[in-house]
Design a protein around this motif. Structure first.
Motif, PDB file in Angstrom:
ATOM      1  N   VAL A  91      83.985  59.768  55.949  1.00  0.00           N
ATOM      2  CA  VAL A  91      85.142  60.429  56.559  1.00  0.00           C
ATOM      3  C   VAL A  91      85.986  61.200  55.550  1.00  0.00           C
ATOM      4  CG1 VAL A  91      87.340  60.003  57.695  1.00  0.00           C
ATOM      5  CG2 VAL A  91      85.284  58.905  58.527  1.00  0.00           C
ATOM      6  N   TRP A  92      86.393  60.515  54.462  1.00  0.00           N
ATOM      7  CA  TRP A  92      87.331  61.171  53.555  1.00  0.00           C
ATOM      8  C   TRP A  92      86.674  62.272  52.748  1.00  0.00           C
ATOM      9  CZ3 TRP A  92      91.868  61.070  55.077  1.00  0.00           C
ATOM     10  CH2 TRP A  92      92.366  59.943  55.738  1.00  0.00           C
ATOM     11  N   PHE A  93      85.384  62.068  52.422  1.00  0.00           N
ATOM     12  CA  PHE A  93      84.674  63.126  51.698  1.00  0.00           C
ATOM     13  C   PHE A  93      84.578  64.375  52.568  1.00  0.00           C
ATOM     14  CE2 PHE A  93      83.130  59.242  49.697  1.00  0.00           C
ATOM     15  CZ  PHE A  93      83.400  59.549  48.374  1.00  0.00           C
ATOM     16  N   ALA A  94      84.240  64.146  53.847  1.00  0.00           N
ATOM     17  CA  ALA A  94      84.126  65.292  54.752  1.00  0.00           C
ATOM     18  C   ALA A  94      85.452  66.013  54.881  1.00  0.00           C
ATOM     19  CB  ALA A  94      83.633  64.820  56.118  1.00  0.00           C
ATOM     20  N   PHE A  95      86.532  65.234  55.038  1.00  0.00           N
ATOM     21  CA  PHE A  95      87.839  65.864  55.208  1.00  0.00           C
ATOM     22  C   PHE A  95      88.228  66.642  53.950  1.00  0.00           C
ATOM     23  CE2 PHE A  95      92.434  66.140  55.447  1.00  0.00           C
ATOM     24  CZ  PHE A  95      92.589  66.569  56.749  1.00  0.00           C
ATOM     25  N   ALA A  96      87.973  66.019  52.793  1.00  0.00           N
ATOM     26  CA  ALA A  96      88.320  66.699  51.540  1.00  0.00           C
ATOM     27  C   ALA A  96      87.507  67.981  51.378  1.00  0.00           C
ATOM     28  CB  ALA A  96      88.078  65.760  50.361  1.00  0.00           C
ATOM     29  N   GLY A  97      86.210  67.902  51.682  1.00  0.00           N
ATOM     30  CA  GLY A  97      85.362  69.093  51.558  1.00  0.00           C
ATOM     31  C   GLY A  97      85.815  70.203  52.488  1.00  0.00           C
ATOM     32  N   ALA A  98      86.136  69.824  53.729  1.00  0.00           N
ATOM     33  CA  ALA A  98      86.581  70.817  54.703  1.00  0.00           C
ATOM     34  C   ALA A  98      87.872  71.479  54.235  1.00  0.00           C
ATOM     35  CB  ALA A  98      86.796  70.146  56.054  1.00  0.00           C
ATOM     36  N   THR A  99      88.814  70.661  53.761  1.00  0.00           N
ATOM     37  CA  THR A  99      90.098  71.196  53.299  1.00  0.00           C
ATOM     38  C   THR A  99      89.890  72.140  52.117  1.00  0.00           C
ATOM     39  OG1 THR A  99      91.023  69.077  53.919  1.00  0.00           O
ATOM     40  CG2 THR A  99      92.416  70.547  52.651  1.00  0.00           C
ATOM     41  N   GLY A 100      89.057  71.668  51.159  1.00  0.00           N
ATOM     42  CA  GLY A 100      88.830  72.501  49.980  1.00  0.00           C
ATOM     43  C   GLY A 100      88.254  73.851  50.354  1.00  0.00           C
ATOM     44  N   ALA A 101      87.217  73.836  51.202  1.00  0.00           N
ATOM     45  CA  ALA A 101      86.566  75.091  51.565  1.00  0.00           C
ATOM     46  C   ALA A 101      87.524  76.009  52.317  1.00  0.00           C
ATOM     47  CB  ALA A 101      85.332  74.808  52.411  1.00  0.00           C
ATOM     48  N   ALA A 102      88.298  75.425  53.254  1.00  0.00           N
ATOM     49  CA  ALA A 102      89.197  76.256  54.054  1.00  0.00           C
ATOM     50  C   ALA A 102      90.302  76.858  53.193  1.00  0.00           C
ATOM     51  CB  ALA A 102      89.801  75.433  55.184  1.00  0.00           C
ATOM     52  N   LEU A 103      90.838  76.043  52.260  1.00  0.00           N
ATOM     53  CA  LEU A 103      91.883  76.563  51.375  1.00  0.00           C
ATOM     54  C   LEU A 103      91.318  77.682  50.500  1.00  0.00           C
ATOM     55  CD1 LEU A 103      93.798  73.357  50.245  1.00  0.00           C
ATOM     56  CD2 LEU A 103      94.577  75.162  51.781  1.00  0.00           C
ATOM     57  N   PHE A 104      90.077  77.471  50.025  1.00  0.00           N
ATOM     58  CA  PHE A 104      89.458  78.480  49.178  1.00  0.00           C
ATOM     59  C   PHE A 104      89.252  79.785  49.951  1.00  0.00           C
ATOM     60  CE2 PHE A 104      85.695  80.156  46.811  1.00  0.00           C
ATOM     61  CZ  PHE A 104      86.359  80.365  45.618  1.00  0.00           C
ATOM     62  N   ALA A 105      88.745  79.650  51.182  1.00  0.00           N
ATOM     63  CA  ALA A 105      88.524  80.847  51.998  1.00  0.00           C
ATOM     64  C   ALA A 105      89.836  81.574  52.263  1.00  0.00           C
ATOM     65  CB  ALA A 105      87.847  80.470  53.310  1.00  0.00           C
ATOM     66  N   GLN A 106      90.905  80.794  52.510  1.00  0.00           N
ATOM     67  CA  GLN A 106      92.195  81.436  52.793  1.00  0.00           C
ATOM     68  C   GLN A 106      92.788  82.053  51.534  1.00  0.00           C
ATOM     69  OE1 GLN A 106      94.915  79.285  55.208  1.00  0.00           O
ATOM     70  NE2 GLN A 106      93.338  78.632  56.643  1.00  0.00           N
ATOM     71  N   ALA A 107      92.545  81.398  50.387  1.00  0.00           N
ATOM     72  CA  ALA A 107      93.042  81.967  49.126  1.00  0.00           C
ATOM     73  C   ALA A 107      92.340  83.296  48.845  1.00  0.00           C
ATOM     74  CB  ALA A 107      92.804  80.986  47.984  1.00  0.00           C
ATOM     75  N   LEU A 108      91.040  83.342  49.157  1.00  0.00           N
ATOM     76  CA  LEU A 108      90.286  84.580  48.959  1.00  0.00           C
ATOM     77  C   LEU A 108      90.825  85.707  49.825  1.00  0.00           C
ATOM     78  CD1 LEU A 108      86.573  83.481  48.972  1.00  0.00           C
ATOM     79  CD2 LEU A 108      87.871  84.416  47.089  1.00  0.00           C
ATOM     80  N   ALA A 109      91.259  85.328  51.033  1.00  0.00           N
ATOM     81  CA  ALA A 109      91.650  86.352  51.996  1.00  0.00           C
ATOM     82  C   ALA A 109      93.097  86.776  51.836  1.00  0.00           C
ATOM     83  CB  ALA A 109      91.415  85.837  53.408  1.00  0.00           C
TER      84      ALA A 109
END
Lengths: 352, 359
Positions: free
Chosen positions: B149-167
């Motif tokens: 659970v926590w790994f998935a949540f952390a991975g999802a958050t990291g990827a989404a933040l990265f994508a938003q930072a890129l944009a």
């Protein structure tokens, strides 16, 4: 430069300018050929059975002792040839697609062509077909993806945005099908299915490579013949239409060429990511606006890049059995992201 | 150049139409809207109730509804009742929560990016969670979905933040860059995931079922840890929903109306991450619910976000439970993972949408 400034409006000076980029492109092509030759020689000489350059090259043409001839001709050379064919095909296909869509991020990966190729390959794995038929499955899958793309995206002509978006949808659906098979497969088949979803040059044979190489050459020739029309299309749909060009038909011809090239490449190497995406940008960066010469350079650069990535997989990485697709993705992505950050919006090709 | 001009022109036109029309009080407008939508919501809730009943009753072994009701209220025993309370009830509750989260996350994602094709998947959330879980399985030898659970949540958050930072450009999200950057990020993460699974056969065996996205065999213990985040995400989403209407008429016009555009977009982005991140943490990557739910609701009740979000709260779980029940029925006695069902059904929908969107 100073020449042009001094005699600014006169025609001869303006006509003199394009000579330099063309010469530079020719020089770059020569460099790429040399690099390609060096890389190919390196991968022939630095295998599990090391041999000197002269022995390897003589074995390639069939002379020398039987052992090295067998190793070079049956195991090493097909892999190198597959890398060259797939890299060249992917590079040219990516370049055509990016110019057609006027979108720097358009590529066979984004549009679902390579996703279709992995779907075809994995389906044949699922029904237990022989290893030799699998590249044919990949080719058919790529063409199927293109057909789906055409069915969904064709509505009184081809619009650029619609194609890209529908391509993403096709990619998603085919990826779901592959995912389904990976989950359902027994464990050992799931591994080889995964291999066909990432892209790898491992275990190619001459039968597969010859067929793909021949077809790739034919379609590369087609691409070069169509280049003039592509250049007119680059002016923008209105201008091209005003020049008497049926833009939808020409775009369809170019699209089919690019799709076949990408599918052929995917049928030898699997869906190797980012080569088709990154190579055209690299070439535009070093050689300037697209011409016939840069199209050739794009093919050569693609081959160099894929061959180099394959060498990285075989020699530089400590882990055995990594797919070359993971390396190209890792190398290509930061490059692309940097590109995206630097340029705000898609390149407007009509000014290039 | 031409496209830019029209892009600027259309919102301006809409803004002018809106400003001449909306002289009435917005509160009265909302009440009227909701009143008119009551039949839709009644039908939606009824369909959802039907899906819940089917989800409790259907499966490898069909259980009659009377036994289901008996098991739920505690006076029936036996293996059927145990199957209902022990296996299908948690699964259905998880389905309701995850479906609601995905539906609302999709509506907010489409609202803040002003892009009808945005969804949690295109933001790289699913790929990020998948990669994090595969790394965790590879390095830490995990074997239970509860542990992911926590790994998935952390991975999802990291990827989404990265994508938003890129944009991010000039302090605001660029919708085109968000979609393309998310796609690139997704492709890289997927290739790394595949490489890790190719290196280690054990990881492949463990991860491939989680990566398909499924609600089977998840105890409610998987849901509890992410529930607070899910609730915060929902509250945040509903808080920004009126402002999303203003965003829909264009950034400049919204700014002129006094809406803090970049702050709304930030809050919306956080809501999407909380909602979609908890969903993927519980059920694995389930695609297309977040994309499809807002479009279905929009077709039925219109695109006012104050009605759209409650609608997605109903339609999201409805779609997810229906797909789950379908997956249990098509290849009985085995079952199809819900993520695969939604992807198969969702891909044609996405293609049709893309066809409609890009004229």
């Amino acid at each position: 430069m100073t020449d042009t400034l001094r005699t600014a409006p006169s025609a001869p000076a303006l006509r003199k300018n394009p000579v330099t980029p063309a010469r530079r492109t020719a020089l770059l092509c020569a460099v790429a050929v040399v690099v390609l030759f060096v890389l190919a020689t390196f991968s022939l000489t630095h295998s599990d059975i090391p041999m000197s350059v002269s022995v390897a090259l003589r074995a390639l043409v069939g002379s020398g002792d039987g052992g090295s001839v067998l190793v070079v001709q049956e195991f090493l050379a097909p892999r190198v040839a597959a890398g060259i064919v797939a890299g060249a095909g992917l590079g040219v296909a990516g370049s055509l697609l990016q110019r057609l869509f006027r979108n720097p991020l358009a590529s066979p990966d984004v549009m679902g062509i390579t996703g279709g190729a992995s779907f075809g390959a994995v389906s044949l794995l699922a029904v237990g077909a022989s290893q030799l038929l699998i590249p044919l499955g990949a080719l058919a899958g790529g063409l199927l993806a293109a057909l789906l793309l055409g069915v969904f995206a064709w509505r009184s002509g081809l619009s650029v945005t619609r194609l890209v978006l529908v391509g993403l949808a096709v990619q998603a659906g085919l990826a779901a099908a592959v995912n389904f098979m990976v989950v359902r497969f027994p464990a050992e088949l799931a591994g080889s299915a995964l291999q066909w979803t990432t892209g790898s040059l491992y275990g190619r044979t001459w039968t597969e490579v010859w067929a793909a190489a021949g077809a790739t050459l034919v379609f590369l020739a087609v691409a070069f013949c169509l280049h003039r029309r592509l250049a007119v299309l680059d002016l923008g749909d209105e201008s091209a239409g005003a020049l008497g060009m049926n833009t939808s038909v020409v775009r369809l011809q170019l699209l089919v060429t690019a799709i076949v090239l990408a599918s052929l490449a995917a049928s030898v190497s699997g869906p190797v990511g980012f080569v088709a995406l990154a190579v055209p940008h690299l070439v535009r960066f070093v050689a300037g606006p697209p011409t016939l010469g840069t199209l050739a350079l794009t093919g050569l650069t693609g081959a160099v890049l894929l061959l180099a990535s394959d060498l990285v997989v075989q020699h530089l990485l400590p882990v055995e059995g990594l797919p070359v697709g993971a390396v190209t993705a890792t190398l290509g992505a930061p490059f692309l992201l940097a590109l995206m950050i630097r340029q705000g919006r898609p390149v407007d090709r009509s000014t290039a | 150049m031409h496209t830019q001009l029209t892009n600027l022109g259309v919102p301006n036109l809409i803004c002018r139409l809106v400003s001449t029309n909306s002289s009435g009080a917005p509160v009265r407008g909302l009440r009227l809207e909701l009143l008119r939508r009551i039949p839709f919501f009644a039908v939606g809730v009824a369909a959802l109730a039907l899906c819940v009943a089917l989800s409790l009753a259907m499966g490898a072994r069909p259980v009659p509804l009377s036994t289901v009701i008996g098991a739920l209220f505690g006076d029936a025993t036996g293996s059927d009742a145990v199957a209902v309370t022990g296996l299908r009830l948690p699964r259905t509750v998880i389905g309701l929560a995850i479906g609601a989260a995905l539906g609302v996350a999709g509506a907010v994602a489409q609202g803040i990016t002003r892009n009808p094709l945005a969804s949690p998947t295109t933001l790289g959330i699913n790929a990020g969670a998948g990669f994090a879980v595969v790394v965790a399985i590879f390095a830490l030898h995990l074997t239970q979905p509860v542990e992911y659970v926590w790994f998935a949540f952390a991975g999802a958050t990291g990827a989404a933040l990265f994508a938003q930072a890129l944009a991010r450009r000039g302090g605001d999200l660029d919708p085109v860059r968000l979609a393309l950057g998310g796609t690139v990020l997704q492709m890289v993460l997927l290739s790394w995931t595949a490489a890790l699974m190719l290196i280690s056969q054990r990881t492949l065996d463990e991860a491939r079922f989680w990566l398909a996205g499924s609600m089977a065999g998840r105890p409610l213990d998987v849901l509890w840890p992410v529930l607070p985040m899910l609730v915060i995400g929902l509250v945040l989403a509903f808080a920004v929903s009126p402002a999303l209407n203003a965003l829909a008429i264009g950034d400049d016009s919204a700014q002129a109306l006094g809406v803090p555009v970049s702050r709304i977009r930030l809050a919306g982005g956080i809501a999407v991450i909380l909602l979609a991140g908890s969903a993927v943490a519980v059920a694995g990557p389930v695609a297309f619910i977040g994309l499809a739910a807002p479009h279905i609701v929009r077709a039925l009740v219109g695109s006012d976000h104050r009605v759209l979000l409650p609608g997605c709260l109903v339609v999201g779980p409805l779609l997810l439970l229906a797909a789950d029940v379908l997956g249990r029925l098509v290849i009985r006695p085995s079952e199809l993972e819900v993520g695969i069902v939604t992807a198969f059904l969702g891909a044609p929908l996405l293609a049709l949408l893309a066809r409609k969107v890009a004229r």
